[in-house]
Design a protein around this motif. Structure first.
Motif, PDB file in Angstrom:
ATOM      1  N   TRP A   3      -5.892  81.260 -50.157  1.00  0.00           N
ATOM      2  CA  TRP A   3      -6.881  81.748 -51.123  1.00  0.00           C
ATOM      3  C   TRP A   3      -7.864  82.711 -50.465  1.00  0.00           C
ATOM      4  O   TRP A   3      -8.202  83.751 -51.024  1.00  0.00           O
ATOM      5  CB  TRP A   3      -7.635  80.567 -51.743  1.00  0.00           C
ATOM      6  N   TYR A   4      -8.317  82.382 -49.276  1.00  0.00           N
ATOM      7  CA  TYR A   4      -9.239  83.270 -48.566  1.00  0.00           C
ATOM      8  C   TYR A   4      -8.544  84.555 -48.125  1.00  0.00           C
ATOM      9  O   TYR A   4      -9.173  85.618 -48.051  1.00  0.00           O
ATOM     10  CB  TYR A   4      -9.877  82.553 -47.374  1.00  0.00           C
ATOM     11  N   PHE A   5      -7.264  84.455 -47.824  1.00  0.00           N
ATOM     12  CA  PHE A   5      -6.482  85.656 -47.489  1.00  0.00           C
ATOM     13  C   PHE A   5      -6.503  86.619 -48.678  1.00  0.00           C
ATOM     14  O   PHE A   5      -6.739  87.823 -48.534  1.00  0.00           O
ATOM     15  CB  PHE A   5      -5.059  85.243 -47.138  1.00  0.00           C
ATOM     16  N   ASP A  36       0.788  86.515 -56.172  1.00  0.00           N
ATOM     17  CA  ASP A  36       2.073  86.071 -56.711  1.00  0.00           C
ATOM     18  C   ASP A  36       2.650  84.914 -55.899  1.00  0.00           C
ATOM     19  O   ASP A  36       3.145  83.923 -56.457  1.00  0.00           O
ATOM     20  CB  ASP A  36       3.064  87.238 -56.737  1.00  0.00           C
ATOM     21  N   ALA A  37       2.570  85.034 -54.568  1.00  0.00           N
ATOM     22  CA  ALA A  37       3.084  83.976 -53.696  1.00  0.00           C
ATOM     23  C   ALA A  37       2.270  82.689 -53.861  1.00  0.00           C
ATOM     24  O   ALA A  37       2.827  81.580 -53.869  1.00  0.00           O
ATOM     25  CB  ALA A  37       3.048  84.444 -52.242  1.00  0.00           C
ATOM     26  N   TYR A  38       0.968  82.840 -54.006  1.00  0.00           N
ATOM     27  CA  TYR A  38       0.077  81.687 -54.201  1.00  0.00           C
ATOM     28  C   TYR A  38       0.458  80.926 -55.461  1.00  0.00           C
ATOM     29  O   TYR A  38       0.599  79.691 -55.443  1.00  0.00           O
ATOM     30  CB  TYR A  38      -1.359  82.199 -54.289  1.00  0.00           C
ATOM     31  N   LEU A  67     -10.803  77.458 -57.460  1.00  0.00           N
ATOM     32  CA  LEU A  67     -10.694  78.680 -56.652  1.00  0.00           C
ATOM     33  C   LEU A  67      -9.878  79.781 -57.345  1.00  0.00           C
ATOM     34  O   LEU A  67     -10.356  80.917 -57.469  1.00  0.00           O
ATOM     35  CB  LEU A  67     -10.108  78.355 -55.281  1.00  0.00           C
ATOM     36  N   PRO A  68      -8.646  79.511 -57.808  1.00  0.00           N
ATOM     37  CA  PRO A  68      -7.900  80.578 -58.490  1.00  0.00           C
ATOM     38  C   PRO A  68      -8.529  80.988 -59.818  1.00  0.00           C
ATOM     39  O   PRO A  68      -8.425  82.152 -60.224  1.00  0.00           O
ATOM     40  CB  PRO A  68      -6.506  79.983 -58.685  1.00  0.00           C
TER      41      PRO A  68
END
Length: 294
Positions: A3-5, A36-38, A67-68
């Motif tokens: 998430w931070y990335f 998308d990967a998350y 978070l998202p």
């Protein structure tokens, strides 16, 4: 943390766009790939899942879903589903309490208010039972603790710690209603949330444009608002009224009565009535509004 990335890559993309750097497109594409990967890895069955340490634990992680939602990572067709799961955790699983730490607490109240649930954010903040800020006060705290629970001696990390102090952001942005809607406070929105059991709020903020100030006070059936907008800024103010029978004064001048514009004042422009609010555009200056409900 993925998430931070995404958070940092998205932020760099925005900076590159403002500075008109060629890296903007590359960073934007990178951020989309991370998002998308998350979602592919963590979004399952309508909520963001995390590893469980107990086979009988059926609750969702508030932080993992806050978070998202905060960064608008959730696919549009699932946004309401994920938010509903978060509300279920807060209301049903935790009885209007938070279940977040230093990371999730920072964004929980913002996500609730962005989705028109400021009353739930306020109820969580003012809970006097564990865990919560009101619980700390009830147990004699005069500063924030590093942990939610009351511990003494070697069991407590710190009784004076800013760890979950990010709630003050919500006080400024929602209780006082001061929010920048364009870069460097060139445009400001004043939209206070007014709880039924608070009579007075006052806040000021030093910005690049100058001092922004907002206070509101309930007296009998009237609402008094003092607003200061600095030179170089414009503002949009949302004044709440659930009644269709009212008078809105600025100083000694009546400007709106029962939805009808009575008089125009320099620096004040009526915009619209929306969601039980009178919305006005304000130029820089000092204003005193008085809303009387009849």
């Amino acid at each position: 943390c993925t998430w931070y990335f995404y958070h940092d890559t998205l932020l760099l993309a925005k900076i590159a766009q403002i500075l008109e750097k060629k890296e903007f497109e590359e960073l934007s594409n990178k951020a989309e790939n991370i998002k998308d990967a998350y979602n592919q890895n963590f979004l399952k069955n309508g909520f963001y899942q995390t590893p469980k340490h107990s086979l009988t634990d059926r609750t969702i992680s508030q932080t993992s879903n806050v978070l998202p939602l905060y960064l608008d990572m959730v696919p549009e067709n699932l946004n309401n589903v994920v938010f509903s799961q978060l509300l279920h955790s807060i209301i049903e699983d935790c009885d209007y309490h938070l279940d977040t730490g230093i990371v999730g607490t920072r964004y929980l109240f913002e996500v609730l208010s962005k989705n028109n649930k400021s009353e739930i954010a306020y109820k969580i903040i003012t809970q006097t039972s564990y865990p919560g800020y009101g619980y700390m006060i009830k147990e004699g705290a005069t500063t924030l603790w590093e942990r939610w629970e009351k511990l003494e001696g070697n069991g407590m990390n710190s009784h004076n710690h800013i760890m979950c102090g990010t709630v003050d952001t919500w006080f400024f942005r929602y209780l006082a209603g001061i929010m920048s809607t364009e870069r460097a406070f060139s445009k400001i929105r004043i939209k206070p949330y007014i709880p039924p059991d608070i009579d007075y709020v006052s806040a000021s903020l030093n910005t690049l444009k100058g001092l922004v100030y907002c206070s509101w006070e309930k007296i009998d059936k009237s609402l008094h608002l003092n607003i200061k907008i600095p030179v170089g800024s414009i503002s949009e103010i949302w004044i709440p009224t659930k009644s269709s029978i009212y008078k809105l004064m600025e100083g000694n001048t009546m400007i709106i009565k029962n939805g009808i514009i009575i008089e125009n004042i320099n620096g004040i422009e009526f915009k619209e009535f929306k969601n039980n609010h009178i919305i006005l555009n304000l130029a820089s200056g000092d204003y005193y509004f008085h809303l009387m409900i009849e």
